[in-house]
Design a protein around this motif. Structure first.
Motif, short mmCIF file in Angstrom:
data_model
loop_
_atom_site.label_atom_id
_atom_site.label_comp_id
_atom_site.label_asym_id
_atom_site.label_seq_id
_atom_site.Cartn_x
_atom_site.Cartn_y
_atom_site.Cartn_z
N ARG A 99 0.78 -1.23 0.00
CA ARG A 99 0.00 0.00 0.00
C ARG A 99 0.82 1.29 0.00
N PRO A 100 1.73 1.48 -1.00
CA PRO A 100 2.39 2.78 -1.10
C PRO A 100 1.40 3.80 -1.65
N THR A 101 1.77 5.09 -1.61
CA THR A 101 0.95 6.06 -2.32
C THR A 101 1.02 5.71 -3.80
N ASN A 102 0.05 6.14 -4.57
CA ASN A 102 0.01 5.76 -5.98
C ASN A 102 -0.59 6.88 -6.80
N THR A 103 0.06 7.17 -7.90
CA THR A 103 -0.49 8.07 -8.91
C THR A 103 -0.50 7.31 -10.21
N MET A 104 -1.64 7.26 -10.90
CA MET A 104 -1.72 6.59 -12.19
C MET A 104 -2.25 7.59 -13.22
N LEU A 105 -1.51 7.71 -14.30
CA LEU A 105 -1.91 8.60 -15.38
C LEU A 105 -2.07 7.79 -16.66
N ILE A 106 -3.17 7.99 -17.35
CA ILE A 106 -3.34 7.40 -18.66
C ILE A 106 -2.82 8.45 -19.64
N CYS A 107 -1.76 8.10 -20.39
CA CYS A 107 -1.08 9.07 -21.23
C CYS A 107 -0.34 8.38 -22.37
N GLN A 108 0.28 9.18 -23.20
CA GLN A 108 1.15 8.66 -24.25
C GLN A 108 2.56 8.55 -23.68
N ILE A 109 3.24 7.45 -23.97
CA ILE A 109 4.62 7.24 -23.53
C ILE A 109 5.50 7.35 -24.77
N PRO A 110 6.51 8.22 -24.74
CA PRO A 110 7.28 8.50 -25.95
C PRO A 110 8.34 7.46 -26.32
N THR A 111 8.02 6.19 -26.16
CA THR A 111 8.91 5.11 -26.57
C THR A 111 8.10 4.13 -27.39
N GLN A 112 8.58 3.79 -28.56
CA GLN A 112 7.87 2.89 -29.46
C GLN A 112 7.46 1.59 -28.75
N GLY A 113 6.18 1.26 -28.78
CA GLY A 113 5.68 0.02 -28.21
C GLY A 113 5.43 0.03 -26.71
N ALA A 114 5.79 1.12 -26.04
CA ALA A 114 5.61 1.18 -24.58
C ALA A 114 4.13 1.34 -24.25
N LYS A 115 3.68 0.60 -23.24
CA LYS A 115 2.31 0.69 -22.77
C LYS A 115 2.23 1.07 -21.30
#
Length: 119
Positions: free
Chosen positions: A92-108
């Motif tokens: 249970r650490p703190t958590n931030t989740m962002l749905i975004c574009q990642i600037p590396t080919q194929g990265a999800k």
């Protein structure tokens, strides 16, 4: 004065000028990790990418006498709402989740961790 750095030998460390992790006293800051396979290529599955990223992060934390169970903050950057696993269910650490574009080919997925040093 900056803390001591842990490097994993990735070409991007020299290209972008960063360390895999930095130890600052009792705190370890682990750079964003994409989750490539052992061959350096990203798997297609976002869940496998997340597992690979967490394994790589745990390896860096162990070099700093710590581990995932010592995580205090987790930042997850993801391109969609793919499965991320249950690694932190009991930590249970703190958590931030962002749905975004990642600037590396194929990265999800890219995961960044801050942890305390075991002690």
């Amino acid at each position: 004065m900056p803390g001591s750095g842990i490097r994993n030998g990735a070409p991007s460390e020299d290209f972008a000028g960063y360390a895999k992790a930095v130890i600052d006293g009792m705190t370890i800051h682990v750079s964003g990790t994409l989750g490539q396979g052992e061959d350096g290529q990203p798997p297609d599955d976002a869940g496998q990418k997340a597992r690979n990223a967490l394994a790589s992060i745990d390896k860096a934390l162990k070099q700093a006498e710590s581990g995932l169970t010592d995580a205090v903050a987790c930042r997850v950057y993801i391109t969609d709402a793919a499965w991320l696993g249950k690694v932190f269910r009991d930590i249970r650490p703190t958590n931030t989740m962002l749905i975004c574009q990642i600037p590396t080919q194929g990265a999800k997925v890219e995961i960044e961790i801050t942890a305390s040093r075991a002690g």
